[in-house]
Design a protein around this motif. Structure first.
Motif, PDB file in Angstrom:
ATOM      1  N   VAL A  19      24.149 -34.822  -9.280  1.00  0.00           N
ATOM      2  CA  VAL A  19      24.822 -36.054  -9.723  1.00  0.00           C
ATOM      3  C   VAL A  19      25.551 -36.741  -8.535  1.00  0.00           C
ATOM      4  CG1 VAL A  19      26.379 -37.507 -11.317  1.00  0.00           C
ATOM      5  CG2 VAL A  19      25.000 -35.382 -12.068  1.00  0.00           C
ATOM      6  N   GLY A  20      26.181 -35.941  -7.540  1.00  0.00           N
ATOM      7  CA  GLY A  20      26.616 -36.797  -6.496  1.00  0.00           C
ATOM      8  C   GLY A  20      25.715 -37.318  -5.572  1.00  0.00           C
ATOM      9  N   ILE A  21      24.498 -36.406  -5.484  1.00  0.00           N
ATOM     10  CA  ILE A  21      23.424 -36.915  -4.473  1.00  0.00           C
ATOM     11  C   ILE A  21      22.931 -38.352  -4.879  1.00  0.00           C
ATOM     12  CG2 ILE A  21      21.083 -36.398  -3.858  1.00  0.00           C
ATOM     13  CD1 ILE A  21      21.933 -33.428  -3.589  1.00  0.00           C
ATOM     14  N   VAL A  22      22.553 -38.239  -6.350  1.00  0.00           N
ATOM     15  CA  VAL A  22      21.853 -39.411  -7.005  1.00  0.00           C
ATOM     16  C   VAL A  22      22.779 -40.729  -6.784  1.00  0.00           C
ATOM     17  CG1 VAL A  22      21.019 -40.419  -8.954  1.00  0.00           C
ATOM     18  CG2 VAL A  22      20.374 -38.218  -8.362  1.00  0.00           C
ATOM     19  N   ALA A  23      23.990 -40.515  -7.146  1.00  0.00           N
ATOM     20  CA  ALA A  23      25.067 -41.528  -7.111  1.00  0.00           C
ATOM     21  C   ALA A  23      25.246 -41.964  -5.491  1.00  0.00           C
ATOM     22  CB  ALA A  23      26.373 -40.970  -7.606  1.00  0.00           C
ATOM     23  N   ALA A  24      25.480 -41.043  -4.606  1.00  0.00           N
ATOM     24  CA  ALA A  24      25.556 -41.541  -3.310  1.00  0.00           C
ATOM     25  C   ALA A  24      24.463 -42.204  -2.795  1.00  0.00           C
ATOM     26  CB  ALA A  24      25.783 -40.337  -2.273  1.00  0.00           C
ATOM     27  N   ALA A  25      23.141 -41.782  -3.184  1.00  0.00           N
ATOM     28  CA  ALA A  25      22.115 -42.562  -2.845  1.00  0.00           C
ATOM     29  C   ALA A  25      21.978 -44.020  -3.225  1.00  0.00           C
ATOM     30  CB  ALA A  25      20.840 -41.686  -3.183  1.00  0.00           C
ATOM     31  N   VAL A  26      22.475 -44.270  -4.529  1.00  0.00           N
ATOM     32  CA  VAL A  26      22.607 -45.515  -5.324  1.00  0.00           C
ATOM     33  C   VAL A  26      23.384 -46.360  -4.819  1.00  0.00           C
ATOM     34  CG1 VAL A  26      23.140 -46.723  -7.566  1.00  0.00           C
ATOM     35  CG2 VAL A  26      21.449 -44.508  -7.299  1.00  0.00           C
ATOM     36  N   PHE A  82      11.446 -40.509  -5.227  1.00  0.00           N
ATOM     37  CA  PHE A  82      10.924 -39.185  -5.981  1.00  0.00           C
ATOM     38  C   PHE A  82      11.746 -37.983  -6.019  1.00  0.00           C
ATOM     39  CE2 PHE A  82       7.972 -35.871  -6.511  1.00  0.00           C
ATOM     40  CZ  PHE A  82       7.865 -35.886  -7.890  1.00  0.00           C
ATOM     41  N   CYS A  83      12.074 -37.603  -4.685  1.00  0.00           N
ATOM     42  CA  CYS A  83      12.975 -36.189  -4.637  1.00  0.00           C
ATOM     43  C   CYS A  83      14.303 -36.510  -5.232  1.00  0.00           C
ATOM     44  CB  CYS A  83      13.088 -35.716  -3.197  1.00  0.00           C
ATOM     45  SG  CYS A  83      11.257 -35.509  -2.393  1.00  0.00           S
ATOM     46  N   ILE A  84      14.704 -37.598  -4.934  1.00  0.00           N
ATOM     47  CA  ILE A  84      16.126 -38.101  -5.702  1.00  0.00           C
ATOM     48  C   ILE A  84      16.058 -37.814  -7.232  1.00  0.00           C
ATOM     49  CG2 ILE A  84      17.974 -39.576  -6.198  1.00  0.00           C
ATOM     50  CD1 ILE A  84      17.584 -40.396  -3.111  1.00  0.00           C
ATOM     51  N   ALA A  85      15.137 -38.261  -7.836  1.00  0.00           N
ATOM     52  CA  ALA A  85      14.630 -38.193  -9.451  1.00  0.00           C
ATOM     53  C   ALA A  85      14.436 -36.762  -9.625  1.00  0.00           C
ATOM     54  CB  ALA A  85      13.402 -38.994  -9.699  1.00  0.00           C
ATOM     55  N   LEU A  86      14.056 -36.034  -8.948  1.00  0.00           N
ATOM     56  CA  LEU A  86      13.916 -34.672  -9.260  1.00  0.00           C
ATOM     57  C   LEU A  86      15.264 -34.151  -9.404  1.00  0.00           C
ATOM     58  CD1 LEU A  86      10.633 -33.281  -7.138  1.00  0.00           C
ATOM     59  CD2 LEU A  86      10.951 -33.819  -9.568  1.00  0.00           C
ATOM     60  N   VAL A  87      16.182 -34.171  -8.236  1.00  0.00           N
ATOM     61  CA  VAL A  87      17.575 -33.681  -8.531  1.00  0.00           C
ATOM     62  C   VAL A  87      18.266 -34.170  -9.777  1.00  0.00           C
ATOM     63  CG1 VAL A  87      19.651 -33.879  -7.385  1.00  0.00           C
ATOM     64  CG2 VAL A  87      17.595 -33.457  -5.793  1.00  0.00           C
ATOM     65  N   LEU A  88      17.861 -35.346  -9.966  1.00  0.00           N
ATOM     66  CA  LEU A  88      18.513 -35.924 -11.243  1.00  0.00           C
ATOM     67  C   LEU A  88      18.016 -35.321 -12.300  1.00  0.00           C
ATOM     68  CD1 LEU A  88      20.585 -37.839 -12.635  1.00  0.00           C
ATOM     69  CD2 LEU A  88      18.741 -39.402 -12.615  1.00  0.00           C
ATOM     70  N   VAL A  89      16.826 -35.008 -12.650  1.00  0.00           N
ATOM     71  CA  VAL A  89      16.205 -34.260 -13.696  1.00  0.00           C
ATOM     72  C   VAL A  89      16.759 -33.064 -13.762  1.00  0.00           C
ATOM     73  CG1 VAL A  89      13.992 -33.236 -14.399  1.00  0.00           C
ATOM     74  CG2 VAL A  89      14.154 -35.759 -13.826  1.00  0.00           C
ATOM     75  N   GLY A  90      16.751 -32.239 -12.666  1.00  0.00           N
ATOM     76  CA  GLY A  90      17.222 -30.842 -12.695  1.00  0.00           C
ATOM     77  C   GLY A  90      18.740 -30.768 -13.058  1.00  0.00           C
ATOM     78  N   ALA A  91      19.624 -31.838 -12.649  1.00  0.00           N
ATOM     79  CA  ALA A  91      21.096 -31.894 -13.219  1.00  0.00           C
ATOM     80  C   ALA A  91      21.165 -31.965 -14.642  1.00  0.00           C
ATOM     81  CB  ALA A  91      21.730 -33.022 -12.325  1.00  0.00           C
ATOM     82  N   VAL A  92      20.459 -33.093 -15.144  1.00  0.00           N
ATOM     83  CA  VAL A  92      20.365 -33.145 -16.521  1.00  0.00           C
ATOM     84  C   VAL A  92      19.906 -32.152 -17.231  1.00  0.00           C
ATOM     85  CG1 VAL A  92      19.281 -34.665 -18.554  1.00  0.00           C
ATOM     86  CG2 VAL A  92      20.310 -35.923 -16.213  1.00  0.00           C
ATOM     87  N   GLY A  93      18.809 -31.592 -16.735  1.00  0.00           N
ATOM     88  CA  GLY A  93      18.513 -30.215 -17.571  1.00  0.00           C
ATOM     89  C   GLY A  93      19.335 -29.103 -17.334  1.00  0.00           C
ATOM     90  N   LEU A  94      19.956 -28.914 -16.557  1.00  0.00           N
ATOM     91  CA  LEU A  94      20.932 -27.842 -16.350  1.00  0.00           C
ATOM     92  C   LEU A  94      22.010 -28.222 -17.489  1.00  0.00           C
ATOM     93  CD1 LEU A  94      21.137 -26.834 -12.709  1.00  0.00           C
ATOM     94  CD2 LEU A  94      20.635 -25.494 -14.507  1.00  0.00           C
ATOM     95  N   GLN A  95      22.555 -29.353 -17.487  1.00  0.00           N
ATOM     96  CA  GLN A  95      23.520 -29.806 -18.480  1.00  0.00           C
ATOM     97  C   GLN A  95      23.042 -29.534 -19.733  1.00  0.00           C
ATOM     98  OE1 GLN A  95      24.329 -32.169 -20.707  1.00  0.00           O
ATOM     99  NE2 GLN A  95      26.169 -31.655 -21.152  1.00  0.00           N
ATOM    100  N   TRP A  96      22.040 -29.990 -20.302  1.00  0.00           N
ATOM    101  CA  TRP A  96      21.439 -29.784 -21.365  1.00  0.00           C
ATOM    102  C   TRP A  96      21.041 -28.364 -22.010  1.00  0.00           C
ATOM    103  CZ3 TRP A  96      16.783 -28.267 -23.299  1.00  0.00           C
ATOM    104  CH2 TRP A  96      16.247 -28.529 -24.835  1.00  0.00           C
ATOM    105  N   SER A  97      20.790 -27.780 -21.115  1.00  0.00           N
ATOM    106  CA  SER A  97      20.527 -26.357 -21.400  1.00  0.00           C
ATOM    107  C   SER A  97      21.501 -25.501 -21.427  1.00  0.00           C
ATOM    108  CB  SER A  97      19.555 -25.735 -20.464  1.00  0.00           C
ATOM    109  OG  SER A  97      19.965 -25.424 -19.157  1.00  0.00           O
ATOM    110  N   THR A  98      22.638 -25.624 -20.542  1.00  0.00           N
ATOM    111  CA  THR A  98      23.899 -24.907 -20.694  1.00  0.00           C
ATOM    112  C   THR A  98      24.737 -25.381 -21.894  1.00  0.00           C
ATOM    113  OG1 THR A  98      23.816 -24.659 -18.265  1.00  0.00           O
ATOM    114  CG2 THR A  98      25.952 -24.365 -19.462  1.00  0.00           C
ATOM    115  N   ALA A  99      24.802 -26.572 -22.234  1.00  0.00           N
ATOM    116  CA  ALA A  99      25.825 -27.145 -23.433  1.00  0.00           C
ATOM    117  C   ALA A  99      24.960 -26.514 -24.865  1.00  0.00           C
ATOM    118  CB  ALA A  99      25.609 -28.547 -23.431  1.00  0.00           C
ATOM    119  N   ARG A 100      23.768 -26.033 -24.842  1.00  0.00           N
ATOM    120  CA  ARG A 100      23.139 -25.647 -25.964  1.00  0.00           C
ATOM    121  C   ARG A 100      23.018 -24.031 -25.899  1.00  0.00           C
ATOM    122  NH1 ARG A 100      22.823 -30.353 -25.215  1.00  0.00           N
ATOM    123  NH2 ARG A 100      22.303 -32.071 -26.349  1.00  0.00           N
ATOM    124  N   GLY A 101      23.086 -23.604 -24.787  1.00  0.00           N
ATOM    125  CA  GLY A 101      22.650 -22.050 -24.562  1.00  0.00           C
ATOM    126  C   GLY A 101      23.907 -21.145 -24.715  1.00  0.00           C
TER     127      GLY A 101
END
Length: 108
Positions: A66-73, A89-108
Motif C-alpha cells: 500500500v505504501g508503494i502504491v500511495a507513494a507512486a500516486v 501495471f506493476c504497481i497495480a499488481l502490487v495493490l492487487v497482492g496487498a488487497v488479496g493478502l488482507q482479504w484472505s487473512t481477515a477470513r482465514g
C-alpha cells in the motif's frame, strides 16, 4: 484499536514520512527531514502491535504494498512525476497482492 487499525495507522505514517522525505530534498531542508523521521518512528510504533496479531509476512507485504502504491500516486499528483504503462501495471499488481493478502487473512 485492532491489529488492522494499527496496520492502517502504520501505513498512513509511512506514506507521510515518505512524502516529507521528498520535501526534505535529501535532508537539505532539515525541518521536513525531522518530521519525516518522526513519522517513521510513529510508523514502527504502530506496526509493532499489528504484527503481534497479523502474520508478519502478511502485515509487511500489505504495509509495503500500500505504501508503494500511495507513494507512486503522491509522486504523480504532488510532484509531477511520470510513470510508464509498464510501471503502472506493476504497481497495480502490487495493490492487487496487498488487497488479496488482507482479504484472505481477515477470513482465514
Amino acid at each position: 484499536m485492532s491489529a488492522w487499525g494499527f496496520l492502517a495507522a502504520a501505513i498512513v505514517l509511512e506514506i507521510a514520512g515518505t512524502f516529507l522525505l521528498k520535501l526534505s530534498n535529501g535532508f537539505e531542508r532539515w525541518g521536513w527531514g525531522t518530521l519525516s523521521i518522526l513519522c517513521y518512528v510513529g510508523c514502527f510504533q504502530a506496526l509493532a502491535p499489528a504484527v503481534k496479531a497479523i502474520p508478519v509476512g502478511v502485515a509487511y507485504a500489505i504495509w509495503a504494498g500500500v505504501g508503494i502504491v500511495a507513494a507512486a500516486v503522491l509522486g504523480v499528483l504532488a510532484f509531477g512525476e511520470r510513470l510508464s504503462a509498464v510501471q503502472l501495471f506493476c504497481i497495480a499488481l502490487v495493490l492487487v497482492g496487498a488487497v488479496g493478502l488482507q482479504w484472505s487473512t481477515a477470513r482465514g
